[in-house]
Design an enzyme around this catalytic site. Sequence first.
Site, mmCIF file in Angstrom:
data_model
loop_
_atom_site.group_PDB
_atom_site.id
_atom_site.type_symbol
_atom_site.label_atom_id
_atom_site.label_comp_id
_atom_site.label_asym_id
_atom_site.label_seq_id
_atom_site.Cartn_x
_atom_site.Cartn_y
_atom_site.Cartn_z
ATOM 1 N N ARG A 153 0.905 -1.228 -0.219
ATOM 2 C CA ARG A 153 -0.174 0.025 0.101
ATOM 3 C C ARG A 153 0.793 1.408 0.063
ATOM 4 O O ARG A 153 0.446 2.439 -0.398
ATOM 5 C CB ARG A 153 -0.881 0.011 1.355
ATOM 6 C CG ARG A 153 -1.779 -0.932 1.406
ATOM 7 C CD ARG A 153 -2.226 -1.069 2.774
ATOM 8 N NE ARG A 153 -3.230 0.216 2.904
ATOM 9 C CZ ARG A 153 -4.238 0.412 2.499
ATOM 10 N NH1 ARG A 153 -4.932 -0.298 1.639
ATOM 11 N NH2 ARG A 153 -4.890 1.642 2.593
ATOM 12 N N ASP A 168 -4.384 6.728 6.048
ATOM 13 C CA ASP A 168 -4.744 5.497 6.641
ATOM 14 C C ASP A 168 -4.643 5.780 8.500
ATOM 15 O O ASP A 168 -3.879 6.725 8.636
ATOM 16 C CB ASP A 168 -3.789 4.497 6.413
ATOM 17 C CG ASP A 168 -4.054 3.502 5.211
ATOM 18 O OD1 ASP A 168 -5.284 3.812 4.642
ATOM 19 O OD2 ASP A 168 -3.224 2.886 4.562
#
Length: 254
Positions: A153, A168
Amino acid sequence: MRFDVLTIFPDMFSAYLRDGIAGRAVKRGLLDVRLVNIRDFARGAHKTTDDRPYGGGDGMVMRPGPISRALGSIERNSRGSLVILLTPQGETFNQSIAWDISSLEQVILVCGRYEGVDERIRLLFVDREISIGDYVLSGGELAAMVIMDSVCRLIPGTLGGEKSSFEDSFQDSLLEYPHYTRPRVFEGLEVPEILLSGDHARIRGWRRKEALKRTFERRPDLLAKAKLDDEDLRILEQIRSQTPACPPEAEADC
Ligand code: ADE
């Protein structure tokens, strides 16, 4: 970025590497994952990769020979590579370790099975030992996927919206604010009015406050590491002052 994964169960990785973000990263050539079957490097009629522990005791230990030969078969990046052993005895994985790993060009993940891996593998070849948490899995394969997923990611281009990984949880040591999508009312619960207001500055403020509140309530330990500005500290003070020192339901224990 390239991962070489040493495992006796390479098939466990196929669905993971086919679907989702990792699958897309592989298709786009951003991620190269090579699965090395340790059993292919085992010798003898039975190709055994494990044996009984010296000194006795329960369980089996992975033999050093097949792992060492499997490691030797890997073509190493001249700019450096890191060998990571997945084991419950390692340092506990977190977002900051994920960032460390994402800066490397080649990472070799060694998945242990059975009771563990012969200690000489650790002594001779391993640069870092990582655990994904204080529980015992049947092997390192799930841990290897957890690590690849969180690192993947962070590689530019792997996520649809380039900014998303920065928003995040844990990216700035705070938990995330609550998310809502359609419908506007679900089972009698409404989306907070402010999210429908179109006022982006107020929405940003609300989300920051909710992230601070969640972190304060669930993971206050993270606040010590978080980058907080004066406004955050003011909001936290307000949250603290509204939180009873002893919640009514626990009064008897206080
Ligand atoms: N192998 C077995 N348990 C593990 C854990 N918690 N983390 C990493 N590898 C493991």
